[in-house]
Design a protein around this motif. Sequence first.
Motif, short mmCIF file in Angstrom:
data_model
loop_
_atom_site.label_atom_id
_atom_site.label_comp_id
_atom_site.label_asym_id
_atom_site.label_seq_id
_atom_site.Cartn_x
_atom_site.Cartn_y
_atom_site.Cartn_z
N TYR A 122 0.84 -1.20 0.00
CA TYR A 122 0.00 0.00 0.00
C TYR A 122 0.87 1.24 0.00
CZ TYR A 122 0.29 -0.06 5.23
OH TYR A 122 0.69 -0.09 6.55
N GLN A 123 0.31 2.29 -0.57
CA GLN A 123 1.02 3.55 -0.75
C GLN A 123 0.59 4.53 0.36
OE1 GLN A 123 -0.26 6.58 -3.76
NE2 GLN A 123 1.60 5.86 -4.82
N ILE A 124 1.59 5.16 0.97
CA ILE A 124 1.33 6.22 1.94
C ILE A 124 1.69 7.53 1.25
CG2 ILE A 124 1.87 7.11 4.25
CD1 ILE A 124 2.84 4.21 4.93
N TYR A 125 0.68 8.24 0.76
CA TYR A 125 0.96 9.41 -0.08
C TYR A 125 1.11 10.70 0.73
CZ TYR A 125 -4.19 9.61 0.10
OH TYR A 125 -5.50 9.62 0.52
N ASN A 126 0.83 10.63 2.02
CA ASN A 126 1.09 11.75 2.92
C ASN A 126 1.75 11.22 4.18
OD1 ASN A 126 1.06 13.88 4.77
ND2 ASN A 126 -0.91 14.67 4.09
N PRO A 127 3.08 10.98 4.15
CA PRO A 127 3.75 10.40 5.32
C PRO A 127 3.63 11.27 6.57
CG PRO A 127 5.13 10.20 3.38
CD PRO A 127 3.99 11.09 2.99
N HIS A 128 3.69 12.58 6.43
CA HIS A 128 3.58 13.45 7.60
C HIS A 128 2.24 13.25 8.31
CE1 HIS A 128 7.20 15.97 7.11
NE2 HIS A 128 7.02 15.80 5.82
N GLY A 129 1.15 13.26 7.54
CA GLY A 129 -0.15 13.05 8.14
C GLY A 129 -0.28 11.66 8.74
N PHE A 130 0.23 10.66 8.03
CA PHE A 130 0.17 9.28 8.49
C PHE A 130 0.84 9.13 9.85
CE2 PHE A 130 2.13 5.00 8.55
CZ PHE A 130 1.02 4.20 8.36
N PHE A 131 2.07 9.62 9.97
CA PHE A 131 2.81 9.44 11.23
C PHE A 131 2.25 10.33 12.34
CE2 PHE A 131 6.28 8.00 8.25
CZ PHE A 131 6.16 6.66 8.60
N GLN A 132 1.67 11.45 12.00
CA GLN A 132 1.02 12.27 13.02
C GLN A 132 -0.18 11.54 13.62
OE1 GLN A 132 0.17 16.01 11.09
NE2 GLN A 132 2.27 16.76 11.31
N GLU A 133 -0.94 10.83 12.80
CA GLU A 133 -2.09 10.08 13.32
C GLU A 133 -1.63 8.96 14.24
OE1 GLU A 133 -5.09 11.00 13.17
OE2 GLU A 133 -4.89 12.56 11.63
N GLU A 217 -0.36 -11.94 -7.33
CA GLU A 217 -1.16 -13.16 -7.38
C GLU A 217 -0.65 -14.08 -8.48
OE1 GLU A 217 -5.65 -12.04 -5.92
OE2 GLU A 217 -5.19 -11.79 -8.05
N HIS A 218 -0.39 -15.32 -8.11
CA HIS A 218 0.03 -16.34 -9.08
C HIS A 218 1.21 -15.85 -9.92
CE1 HIS A 218 -3.64 -18.27 -7.86
NE2 HIS A 218 -4.37 -17.28 -8.36
N GLY A 219 2.13 -15.15 -9.26
CA GLY A 219 3.34 -14.69 -9.93
C GLY A 219 3.20 -13.40 -10.71
N SER A 220 1.99 -12.82 -10.74
CA SER A 220 1.77 -11.58 -11.49
C SER A 220 1.47 -10.42 -10.54
CB SER A 220 0.60 -11.74 -12.47
OG SER A 220 0.89 -12.73 -13.44
N ILE A 221 2.06 -9.26 -10.82
CA ILE A 221 1.80 -8.06 -10.04
C ILE A 221 0.66 -7.29 -10.71
CG2 ILE A 221 2.73 -5.83 -9.29
CD1 ILE A 221 5.48 -7.17 -9.14
N LYS A 222 -0.35 -6.96 -9.92
CA LYS A 222 -1.53 -6.30 -10.46
C LYS A 222 -1.85 -5.05 -9.65
CE LYS A 222 -3.44 -10.86 -11.65
NZ LYS A 222 -4.59 -11.78 -11.44
N ASN A 223 -2.45 -4.07 -10.32
CA ASN A 223 -2.97 -2.91 -9.61
C ASN A 223 -4.12 -3.35 -8.72
OD1 ASN A 223 -1.21 -1.12 -10.89
ND2 ASN A 223 -2.62 -0.82 -12.60
N TYR A 224 -4.16 -2.82 -7.52
CA TYR A 224 -5.20 -3.25 -6.58
C TYR A 224 -6.59 -2.94 -7.12
CZ TYR A 224 -8.07 -3.70 -2.43
OH TYR A 224 -9.05 -4.07 -1.54
N GLU A 225 -6.76 -1.79 -7.78
CA GLU A 225 -8.09 -1.39 -8.26
C GLU A 225 -8.67 -2.42 -9.21
OE1 GLU A 225 -5.47 0.50 -8.13
OE2 GLU A 225 -5.96 2.36 -7.08
N SER A 226 -7.82 -2.96 -10.08
CA SER A 226 -8.32 -3.92 -11.07
C SER A 226 -8.76 -5.22 -10.40
CB SER A 226 -7.25 -4.20 -12.13
OG SER A 226 -6.10 -4.80 -11.54
N THR A 227 -8.05 -5.66 -9.37
CA THR A 227 -8.43 -6.88 -8.68
C THR A 227 -9.70 -6.66 -7.87
OG1 THR A 227 -7.01 -6.40 -6.78
CG2 THR A 227 -6.05 -7.67 -8.58
N ALA A 228 -9.85 -5.44 -7.30
CA ALA A 228 -11.04 -5.14 -6.52
C ALA A 228 -12.28 -5.13 -7.41
CB ALA A 228 -10.87 -3.79 -5.82
N GLU A 229 -12.14 -4.62 -8.64
CA GLU A 229 -13.28 -4.59 -9.57
C GLU A 229 -13.71 -6.01 -9.93
OE1 GLU A 229 -11.93 -2.29 -12.82
OE2 GLU A 229 -11.95 -0.38 -11.73
N ILE A 230 -12.72 -6.90 -10.13
CA ILE A 230 -13.03 -8.29 -10.47
C ILE A 230 -13.75 -8.95 -9.31
CG2 ILE A 230 -12.03 -10.55 -10.97
CD1 ILE A 230 -9.81 -9.07 -12.48
N ALA A 231 -13.28 -8.68 -8.07
CA ALA A 231 -13.91 -9.29 -6.89
C ALA A 231 -15.34 -8.81 -6.73
CB ALA A 231 -13.07 -8.94 -5.65
#
Length: 231
Positions: A122-133, A217-231
């Motif tokens: 997962y991506q932390i796109y605001n580290p300052h805010g993340f660590f402050q929380e 998954e199964h040796g392939s790296i996928k964007n999370y959004e695409s796997t969530a749409e399939i689910a």
Amino acid sequence: MIYKFVAKQFMDDFFERGCLRLGTILDFNDIVTHGTARGDTGEGQHGVIRQIEGELKVQGGKPEPIVDEIFKIEGDGQFTLADISLQVSRRCGNGFLFCTSNEYTDSLFRRWNLEEKTDACYQIYNPHGFFQEITKVIINSVSEYGFRDVVYTPDPIPYDSPHVTESPAFTKEENKYSWQKENRCVWQPLLPPTIVKPWIIEVPDARKYCRPFKILEHGSIKNYESTAEIA
């Protein structure tokens, strides 16, 4: 932005409840529990070395790096050292620790998967805010915190290196660990260091600074959004 490589179970726990694990500096000395990628028997310490080639005359009142930490001269005394290597150790206190990587590449993801079987990122796109929380949640147990990229150096560090003054909390041996591209946040505990232990906390407000990013998954790296749409 920084990136956290974890097992998908732990990524799901974070985005469902805000569940995070804070390690400790000294806990990562345990390579049996953490393996040799996350674990490091030298965590929280590094050596500093001075190689003396030829003769060095040491005189009282004249500072000599490293030498003064090992030998003590009274008054105007003096002595000579020749062709010798002197080494001292630097250690930091224990503290709470959260480790990430300061970049994402597919090859880095695959390396973490090889070493630790991690299959999510997962991506932390605001580290300052993340660590402050996080700090808000543990504020009664810590005095201060800081986060930055780890400095990769030889160990021991040459005494005249620009990195010699770095805290051992933010140094790692370059040949073994530089592939990790680590960024870390360290919190100084109020508790005595001997009783500081890893901590499972819930920080739901930290989720607003993050997003699920990739899964493997199964040796392939996928964007999370695409796997969530399939689910």
